[in-house]
Design a protein around this motif. Structure first.
Motif, PDB file in Angstrom:
ATOM      1  N   PHE A 191       0.844  -1.194   0.000  1.00 30.69           N
ATOM      2  CA  PHE A 191       0.000   0.000   0.000  1.00 30.69           C
ATOM      3  C   PHE A 191       0.879   1.244   0.000  1.00 30.69           C
ATOM      4  CE2 PHE A 191       0.659  -1.301   4.395  1.00 30.69           C
ATOM      5  CZ  PHE A 191       0.946  -0.123   5.071  1.00 30.69           C
ATOM      6  N   LYS A 192       0.264   2.366  -0.389  1.00 33.84           N
ATOM      7  CA  LYS A 192       0.989   3.626  -0.507  1.00 33.84           C
ATOM      8  C   LYS A 192       0.916   4.425   0.795  1.00 33.84           C
ATOM      9  CE  LYS A 192       1.889   3.237  -4.990  1.00 33.84           C
ATOM     10  NZ  LYS A 192       3.277   3.126  -5.516  1.00 33.84           N
ATOM     11  N   VAL A 193       2.025   5.038   1.144  1.00 32.45           N
ATOM     12  CA  VAL A 193       2.092   5.923   2.304  1.00 32.45           C
ATOM     13  C   VAL A 193       2.658   7.263   1.845  1.00 32.45           C
ATOM     14  CG1 VAL A 193       3.158   6.361   4.550  1.00 32.45           C
ATOM     15  CG2 VAL A 193       2.412   4.048   3.955  1.00 32.45           C
ATOM     16  N   LYS A 194       1.892   8.328   2.092  1.00 32.72           N
ATOM     17  CA  LYS A 194       2.357   9.674   1.767  1.00 32.72           C
ATOM     18  C   LYS A 194       2.848  10.353   3.033  1.00 32.72           C
ATOM     19  CE  LYS A 194       0.914  14.111  -0.225  1.00 32.72           C
ATOM     20  NZ  LYS A 194      -0.218  14.882  -0.806  1.00 32.72           N
ATOM     21  N   LEU A 195       4.026  10.933   2.957  1.00 33.04           N
ATOM     22  CA  LEU A 195       4.625  11.596   4.106  1.00 33.04           C
ATOM     23  C   LEU A 195       4.377  13.098   4.053  1.00 33.04           C
ATOM     24  CD1 LEU A 195       8.093   9.791   4.077  1.00 33.04           C
ATOM     25  CD2 LEU A 195       6.048   9.151   5.367  1.00 33.04           C
ATOM     26  N   PHE A 196       4.409  13.741   5.219  1.00 31.03           N
ATOM     27  CA  PHE A 196       4.405  15.195   5.234  1.00 31.03           C
ATOM     28  C   PHE A 196       5.681  15.654   4.530  1.00 31.03           C
ATOM     29  CE2 PHE A 196       1.294  14.473   8.515  1.00 31.03           C
ATOM     30  CZ  PHE A 196       0.441  15.571   8.410  1.00 31.03           C
ATOM     31  N   GLY A 197       5.520  16.528   3.579  1.00 23.51           N
ATOM     32  CA  GLY A 197       6.641  16.912   2.726  1.00 23.51           C
ATOM     33  C   GLY A 197       6.408  16.457   1.302  1.00 23.51           C
ATOM     34  N   GLY A 198       5.417  15.546   1.128  1.00 31.11           N
ATOM     35  CA  GLY A 198       5.002  15.183  -0.221  1.00 31.11           C
ATOM     36  C   GLY A 198       5.500  13.855  -0.753  1.00 31.11           C
ATOM     37  N   LYS A 199       6.509  13.262  -0.147  1.00 24.67           N
ATOM     38  CA  LYS A 199       7.049  12.005  -0.657  1.00 24.67           C
ATOM     39  C   LYS A 199       6.063  10.863  -0.442  1.00 24.67           C
ATOM     40  CE  LYS A 199      11.029   8.884  -0.137  1.00 24.67           C
ATOM     41  NZ  LYS A 199      12.285   8.627   0.617  1.00 24.67           N
ATOM     42  N   THR A 200       5.937   9.984  -1.441  1.00 28.38           N
ATOM     43  CA  THR A 200       5.078   8.802  -1.339  1.00 28.38           C
ATOM     44  C   THR A 200       5.927   7.548  -1.531  1.00 28.38           C
ATOM     45  OG1 THR A 200       3.128   9.983  -2.158  1.00 28.38           O
ATOM     46  CG2 THR A 200       3.097   7.584  -2.313  1.00 28.38           C
ATOM     47  N   VAL A 201       5.742   6.572  -0.657  1.00 27.95           N
ATOM     48  CA  VAL A 201       6.490   5.318  -0.745  1.00 27.95           C
ATOM     49  C   VAL A 201       5.514   4.150  -0.705  1.00 27.95           C
ATOM     50  CG1 VAL A 201       8.524   6.311   0.369  1.00 27.95           C
ATOM     51  CG2 VAL A 201       6.805   5.134   1.750  1.00 27.95           C
ATOM     52  N   THR A 202       5.968   3.004  -1.160  1.00 27.43           N
ATOM     53  CA  THR A 202       5.165   1.784  -1.105  1.00 27.43           C
ATOM     54  C   THR A 202       5.651   0.917   0.051  1.00 27.43           C
ATOM     55  OG1 THR A 202       4.770   1.795  -3.490  1.00 27.43           O
ATOM     56  CG2 THR A 202       4.457  -0.299  -2.342  1.00 27.43           C
ATOM     57  N   VAL A 203       4.714   0.471   0.869  1.00 24.72           N
ATOM     58  CA  VAL A 203       5.026  -0.377   2.023  1.00 24.72           C
ATOM     59  C   VAL A 203       4.465  -1.774   1.781  1.00 24.72           C
ATOM     60  CG1 VAL A 203       4.541  -0.792   4.467  1.00 24.72           C
ATOM     61  CG2 VAL A 203       5.107   1.517   3.669  1.00 24.72           C
ATOM     62  N   THR A 204       5.276  -2.779   2.004  1.00 20.91           N
ATOM     63  CA  THR A 204       4.834  -4.167   1.877  1.00 20.91           C
ATOM     64  C   THR A 204       4.887  -4.832   3.246  1.00 20.91           C
ATOM     65  OG1 THR A 204       5.703  -4.310  -0.379  1.00 20.91           O
ATOM     66  CG2 THR A 204       5.246  -6.386   0.753  1.00 20.91           C
ATOM     67  N   PRO A 205       3.740  -5.268   3.782  1.00 19.86           N
ATOM     68  CA  PRO A 205       3.739  -5.944   5.088  1.00 19.86           C
ATOM     69  C   PRO A 205       4.603  -7.204   5.072  1.00 19.86           C
ATOM     70  CG  PRO A 205       1.519  -5.271   4.481  1.00 19.86           C
ATOM     71  CD  PRO A 205       2.373  -5.078   3.259  1.00 19.86           C
ATOM     72  N   LEU A 206       5.083  -7.578   6.245  1.00 20.71           N
ATOM     73  CA  LEU A 206       5.939  -8.749   6.406  1.00 20.71           C
ATOM     74  C   LEU A 206       5.134  -9.905   6.989  1.00 20.71           C
ATOM     75  CD1 LEU A 206       8.899  -6.906   8.186  1.00 20.71           C
ATOM     76  CD2 LEU A 206       8.694  -7.380   5.730  1.00 20.71           C
ATOM     77  N   LYS A 207       5.297 -11.094   6.419  1.00 17.65           N
ATOM     78  CA  LYS A 207       4.645 -12.276   6.987  1.00 17.65           C
ATOM     79  C   LYS A 207       5.584 -12.891   8.022  1.00 17.65           C
ATOM     80  CE  LYS A 207       1.978 -15.057   4.633  1.00 17.65           C
ATOM     81  NZ  LYS A 207       1.452 -16.128   3.725  1.00 17.65           N
ATOM     82  N   VAL A 208       5.095 -13.020   9.246  1.00 19.98           N
ATOM     83  CA  VAL A 208       5.911 -13.538  10.347  1.00 19.98           C
ATOM     84  C   VAL A 208       5.123 -14.599  11.109  1.00 19.98           C
ATOM     85  CG1 VAL A 208       7.208 -11.389  10.625  1.00 19.98           C
ATOM     86  CG2 VAL A 208       5.078 -11.723  11.894  1.00 19.98           C
ATOM     87  N   CYS A 209       5.810 -15.326  11.967  1.00 20.06           N
ATOM     88  CA  CYS A 209       5.121 -16.266  12.843  1.00 20.06           C
ATOM     89  C   CYS A 209       4.280 -15.481  13.850  1.00 20.06           C
ATOM     90  CB  CYS A 209       6.124 -17.154  13.583  1.00 20.06           C
ATOM     91  SG  CYS A 209       6.990 -18.329  12.511  1.00 20.06           S
ATOM     92  N   ARG A 210       3.138 -16.046  14.195  1.00 17.95           N
ATOM     93  CA  ARG A 210       2.207 -15.363  15.095  1.00 17.95           C
ATOM     94  C   ARG A 210       2.829 -15.113  16.467  1.00 17.95           C
ATOM     95  NH1 ARG A 210      -2.529 -19.053  16.454  1.00 17.95           N
ATOM     96  NH2 ARG A 210      -0.880 -19.905  17.780  1.00 17.95           N
ATOM     97  N   GLY A 211       2.456 -13.970  17.053  1.00 13.97           N
ATOM     98  CA  GLY A 211       2.945 -13.605  18.377  1.00 13.97           C
ATOM     99  C   GLY A 211       3.693 -12.290  18.336  1.00 13.97           C
ATOM    100  N   TYR A 212       2.943 -11.176  18.335  1.00 14.98           N
ATOM    101  CA  TYR A 212       3.588  -9.865  18.328  1.00 14.98           C
ATOM    102  C   TYR A 212       4.470  -9.694  19.558  1.00 14.98           C
ATOM    103  CZ  TYR A 212       0.173  -8.305  14.783  1.00 14.98           C
ATOM    104  OH  TYR A 212      -0.586  -8.156  13.650  1.00 14.98           O
ATOM    105  N   ALA A 213       5.572  -8.972  19.399  1.00  9.03           N
ATOM    106  CA  ALA A 213       6.435  -8.589  20.522  1.00  9.03           C
ATOM    107  C   ALA A 213       6.373  -7.075  20.649  1.00  9.03           C
ATOM    108  CB  ALA A 213       7.870  -9.039  20.276  1.00  9.03           C
ATOM    109  N   ARG A 214       5.914  -6.595  21.798  1.00  7.82           N
ATOM    110  CA  ARG A 214       5.783  -5.161  22.018  1.00  7.82           C
ATOM    111  C   ARG A 214       6.342  -4.781  23.386  1.00  7.82           C
ATOM    112  NH1 ARG A 214       4.974  -5.776  17.380  1.00  7.82           N
ATOM    113  NH2 ARG A 214       3.230  -5.014  16.103  1.00  7.82           N
ATOM    114  N   LEU A 215       6.688  -3.500  23.517  1.00  6.23           N
ATOM    115  CA  LEU A 215       7.179  -2.965  24.786  1.00  6.23           C
ATOM    116  C   LEU A 215       6.050  -2.266  25.525  1.00  6.23           C
ATOM    117  CD1 LEU A 215      10.552  -1.450  23.557  1.00  6.23           C
ATOM    118  CD2 LEU A 215      10.290  -3.456  25.043  1.00  6.23           C
ATOM    119  N   ALA A 216       6.139  -2.251  26.840  1.00  2.47           N
ATOM    120  CA  ALA A 216       5.146  -1.567  27.664  1.00  2.47           C
ATOM    121  C   ALA A 216       5.171  -0.071  27.376  1.00  2.47           C
ATOM    122  CB  ALA A 216       5.432  -1.815  29.141  1.00  2.47           C
ATOM    123  N   PRO A 217       4.043   0.613  27.548  1.00  2.00           N
ATOM    124  CA  PRO A 217       4.010   2.068  27.340  1.00  2.00           C
ATOM    125  C   PRO A 217       4.955   2.784  28.302  1.00  2.00           C
ATOM    126  CG  PRO A 217       1.780   1.160  27.504  1.00  2.00           C
ATOM    127  CD  PRO A 217       2.728   0.071  27.929  1.00  2.00           C
TER     128      PRO A 217
END
Length: 430
Positions: free
Chosen positions: A130-156
């Motif tokens: 999918f396309k992502v437009k940044l402030f400043g006008g630049k647009t890039v294409t992002v491709t999600p990554l397929k990974v094994c289930r189980g997100y790793a996140r840090l506490a707030p």
């Protein structure tokens, strides 16, 4: 302070005094996110045909949307994050870079950062570029990554003590990031989180199963765990967990552990002030590992179920580290750094049972002496003997789906943990 200009106004650093503890937490969070997101990119190359899969982003974002003014200034000062979706972590091949600010997501744009995050989660979970437009006008294409289930996140950063281990998501307390994660140590944390899901998912699902993910606080948390709503939920979950833990340990044990932790903190402050680097004694290491064991024993809800398979998650991650040509002994180096710094209220600091199981695995690969060197000359079997008479057993109780001590039997939103609670908290999506 808000920038004075036409159109939307975004917070800038006006030099005001902010909460120094929060500021430090945000900086630790940022360093952890940089390491963890790069590790997620590496984990995506595993392509394990046998694991359940999910989609990840090659970058992570944060936003100070809806936060108090002083806290918004702290986020700008620490990481350059304002109300807009700001990139704070990126895989090595990510088209988005740290500091980028997102304006549009596949043509979708809102000033409400939470709505932007929900849209980002939808695009991620579709799995298509999918396309992502940044402030400043630049647009890039992002491709999600397929990974094994189980997100790793840090506490707030606002709730650094939060931790939870669930088949969908592992939340690591912020102290893990304070170990200054190397690339391989961050990869170990990511793969271990996946291992918890792979090895314990069936057991956890039988205990507590929820299917709704879309438009929940959980979905927002997987995009940006530092957001205001996540911090509020995490704080409630921490309080619930502390209440549950208080019924697990006896007063004698709790007092002993508190005394040990206080003494360790006092010694650490003194040593830092005098510039002294001390090698921990066997007794000090044993005490630290006992605190890690107590942390494991105090987990409640779904995390309590997960704690019964931590050794299996270790073995799963060890094998995948080898497959990725990374050093699986990063599990030991991370453990050692954590206990040397007195950071034991997390799942990356090993209790005696896990240390012995991992050591046996390392020995089978001919790496026994490498482990001893990492542990500063202390042998795992000697530590086991030293801990034999300590009051807290490191081994978790035998698993059963019903337990009289299980706080999930009580009626409270986070009785089964932070992740389960967030799955039951809807947010607006339009």
């Amino acid at each position: 302070m808000l920038a004075a200009c036409a159109g939307p106004k975004y917070t800038v650093d006006d030099g005001r005094k902010v909460d120094e503890v929060l500021l430090g937490n945000i900086r630790s969070y940022g360093s952890g996110e940089r390491a963890m997101r790069a590790a997620i990119g590496r984990a995506a190359t595993l392509k394990d045909p046998d694991c359940s899969t999910q989609w990840e982003l090659p970058f992570s974002v944060e936003s100070s949307y809806n936060m108090a003014t002083d806290d918004r200034v702290a986020w700008v000062r620490a990481l350059g994050v304002d109300e807009r979706l700001t990139v704070v972590g990126a895989a090595y091949n990510s088209a988005l870079k740290i500091g980028d600010k997102i304006q549009e997501l596949d043509g979708y744009s809102r000033e409400n950062a939470e709505k932007m995050m929900l849209r980002l989660a939808e695009l991620r979970d579709d799995g298509d570029p999918f396309k992502v437009k940044l402030f400043g006008g630049k647009t890039v294409t992002v491709t999600p990554l397929k990974v094994c289930r189980g997100y790793a996140r840090l506490a707030p950063p606002a709730t650094p003590l939060a931790q939870d281990y669930h088949w969908l998501l592992a939340v690591h307390p912020l102290e893990v990031a304070r170990a200054d994660l190397t690339d391989d140590e961050a990869l170990w944390a990511v793969l271990w989180s996946e291992g918890v899901s792979e090895e314990g998912g069936a057991r956890m699902k039988t205990y507590a199963y929820g299917t709704k993910v879309a438009n929940t606080l959980y979905q927002l948390f997987t995009i940006a765990s530092g957001i205001q709503g996540a911090a509020v939920a995490a704080n409630a979950a921490v309080q619930a967990a502390q209440t549950a833990a208080s019924s697990v340990a006896t007063e004698v044990i709790k007092r002993q552990l508190l005394d040990q932790a206080t003494a360790a903190a006092t010694n650490r402050i003194r040593d830092e002030a005098t510039g002294v680097v001390r090698k921990l004694t066997q007794a000090q290491v044993a005490n630290a590992m006992q605190q890690a064991a107590a942390n494991r024993g105090s987990l409640s809800g779904v995390a309590w179920v997960a704690s019964t398979i931590f050794e299996k998650a270790d073995a799963w991650a060890y094998a995948r580290m080898e497959q990725l040509k990374a050093d699986p002994l990063a599990s030991f180096t991370l453990h050692q750094k954590l206990i040397e710094r007195g950071l034991t209220t997390n799942s990356m600091a090993l209790d005696p049972d896990r240390l012995n199981a991992l050591n046996t695995l390392a020995e089978s690969r001919g790496r026994r002496e490498d482990v001893v060197a990492i542990l500063q000359g202390l042998r795992p079997e000697d530590l086991q003997v030293a801990m034999a008479d300590m009051p807290v057993a490191s081994a978790p109780g035998a698993f059963s789906y019903e337990s009289e001590d299980d706080p999930a039997q009580r009626l409270q939103p986070f009785a089964r943990g932070l992740v389960d609670g967030m799955l039951n908290m809807p947010v607006q999506s339009h």
